[in-house]
Design a protein around this motif. Structure first.
Motif, PDB file in Angstrom:
ATOM      1  N   VAL A   1      28.977  31.575  39.153  1.00 29.95           N
ATOM      2  CA  VAL A   1      29.948  31.980  40.179  1.00 29.95           C
ATOM      3  C   VAL A   1      31.256  31.207  40.070  1.00 29.95           C
ATOM      4  O   VAL A   1      32.297  31.697  40.497  1.00 29.95           O
ATOM      5  N   LYS A   2      31.216  30.029  39.463  1.00 31.65           N
ATOM      6  CA  LYS A   2      32.451  29.261  39.273  1.00 31.65           C
ATOM      7  C   LYS A   2      33.405  29.958  38.310  1.00 31.65           C
ATOM      8  O   LYS A   2      34.579  29.607  38.238  1.00 31.65           O
ATOM      9  N   GLU A   3      32.907  30.953  37.559  1.00 30.65           N
ATOM     10  CA  GLU A   3      33.733  31.682  36.594  1.00 30.65           C
ATOM     11  C   GLU A   3      34.308  32.970  37.172  1.00 30.65           C
ATOM     12  O   GLU A   3      34.998  33.708  36.466  1.00 30.65           O
ATOM     13  N   VAL A   4      34.040  33.260  38.437  1.00 36.55           N
ATOM     14  CA  VAL A   4      34.581  34.470  39.055  1.00 36.55           C
ATOM     15  C   VAL A   4      36.097  34.322  39.149  1.00 36.55           C
ATOM     16  O   VAL A   4      36.596  33.311  39.645  1.00 36.55           O
ATOM     17  N   PRO A   5      36.831  35.323  38.661  1.00 37.48           N
ATOM     18  CA  PRO A   5      38.295  35.228  38.733  1.00 37.48           C
ATOM     19  C   PRO A   5      38.772  35.154  40.179  1.00 37.48           C
ATOM     20  O   PRO A   5      38.201  35.799  41.065  1.00 37.48           O
ATOM     21  N   ALA A   6      39.781  34.347  40.402  1.00 37.75           N
ATOM     22  CA  ALA A   6      40.396  34.261  41.730  1.00 37.75           C
ATOM     23  C   ALA A   6      41.869  34.604  41.591  1.00 37.75           C
ATOM     24  O   ALA A   6      42.548  33.967  40.800  1.00 37.75           O
ATOM     25  N   PRO A   7      42.353  35.595  42.274  1.00 37.75           N
ATOM     26  CA  PRO A   7      41.586  36.479  43.146  1.00 37.75           C
ATOM     27  C   PRO A   7      40.699  37.418  42.321  1.00 37.75           C
ATOM     28  O   PRO A   7      40.896  37.572  41.113  1.00 37.75           O
ATOM     29  N   LEU A   8      39.758  38.040  43.009  1.00 37.38           N
ATOM     30  CA  LEU A   8      38.899  39.031  42.351  1.00 37.38           C
ATOM     31  C   LEU A   8      39.757  40.172  41.811  1.00 37.38           C
ATOM     32  O   LEU A   8      40.775  40.524  42.417  1.00 37.38           O
ATOM     33  N   PRO A   9      39.345  40.772  40.705  1.00 35.59           N
ATOM     34  CA  PRO A   9      40.064  41.954  40.228  1.00 35.59           C
ATOM     35  C   PRO A   9      40.091  43.027  41.316  1.00 35.59           C
ATOM     36  O   PRO A   9      39.173  43.111  42.142  1.00 35.59           O
ATOM     37  N   PRO A  10      41.127  43.848  41.331  1.00 39.76           N
ATOM     38  CA  PRO A  10      41.256  44.870  42.379  1.00 39.76           C
ATOM     39  C   PRO A  10      40.030  45.768  42.462  1.00 39.76           C
ATOM     40  O   PRO A  10      39.485  46.192  41.446  1.00 39.76           O
ATOM     41  N   GLY A  11      39.606  46.023  43.692  1.00 39.31           N
ATOM     42  CA  GLY A  11      38.540  46.974  43.934  1.00 39.31           C
ATOM     43  C   GLY A  11      37.129  46.450  43.758  1.00 39.31           C
ATOM     44  O   GLY A  11      36.172  47.202  43.949  1.00 39.31           O
ATOM     45  N   VAL A  12      36.949  45.176  43.409  1.00 40.67           N
ATOM     46  CA  VAL A  12      35.595  44.662  43.202  1.00 40.67           C
ATOM     47  C   VAL A  12      34.856  44.632  44.534  1.00 40.67           C
ATOM     48  O   VAL A  12      35.326  44.068  45.509  1.00 40.67           O
ATOM     49  N   ARG A  13      33.667  45.276  44.549  1.00 38.75           N
ATOM     50  CA  ARG A  13      32.822  45.296  45.744  1.00 38.75           C
ATOM     51  C   ARG A  13      31.541  44.516  45.559  1.00 38.75           C
ATOM     52  O   ARG A  13      30.852  44.198  46.522  1.00 38.75           O
ATOM     53  N   VAL A  14      31.180  44.251  44.274  1.00 45.44           N
ATOM     54  CA  VAL A  14      29.944  43.529  43.985  1.00 45.44           C
ATOM     55  C   VAL A  14      30.229  42.509  42.888  1.00 45.44           C
ATOM     56  O   VAL A  14      30.881  42.827  41.891  1.00 45.44           O
TER      57      VAL A  14
END
Length: 152
Positions: free
Chosen positions: A84-97
């Motif tokens: 989870v530390k590798e999740v892009p911030a901000p999330l890519p547009p439209g990501v729901r999951v």
């Protein structure tokens, strides 16, 4: 309804119970720490596979795997990473999951309209954590997750 099987942290052990739990899925996601490449070939016999590289995926063949992946399922955008530390911030547009492994701890929580899912580890047991896989079910805009503890 589209069924996406979720598996992570196999570390070279693809249990028959995990294969059985993933049967009938329309697609699969492996969230990293795979083991040998042959393990992916076995998963691909079940359904199309999206895979990301984990911190232990260091073999030459694994270096070509992405650290993250985006896929759209019935208009629902899914972001896959190992940690989870590798999740892009901000999330890519439209990501729901967001699907991530690494911790070996299965879980699911909704935060800020985004469903965060960890299918846990389907490989060697760590500590007292369960051995598990997950399933993401998408029907239109409805998204559900079920985590399956495997009897091992």
């Amino acid at each position: 309804m589209t069924r996406i099987g979720l598996i992570s942290d196999t570390h070279g052990l693809l249990r028959p119970q995990a294969l059985a739990a993933l049967q009938g899925c329309d697609a699969l996601i492996h969230a990293g720490d795979i083991g040998p490449e042959e393990l992916l070939r076995r998963l691909e016999t079940i359904a199309p596979l999206t895979v990301v590289r984990g911190n232990n995926d260091r073999a030459d063949w694994a270096l070509a795997l992405p650290h993250s992946a985006l896929l759209d399922v019935e208009g629902v955008r899914v972001c896959v990473v190992h940690d989870v530390k590798e999740v892009p911030a901000p999330l890519p547009p439209g990501v729901r999951v967001v699907v991530a492994g690494h911790s070996h701890k299965p879980g699911c929580a909704e935060r800020g309209g985004v469903l965060w899912v960890n299918p846990g580890s389907a490989g060697p047991r760590r500590f007292r954590l369960p051995v598990s896989v997950g399933e993401l079910r998408v029907s239109g805009s409805r998204v559900e997750v079920e985590l399956h503890t495997l009897a091992v």
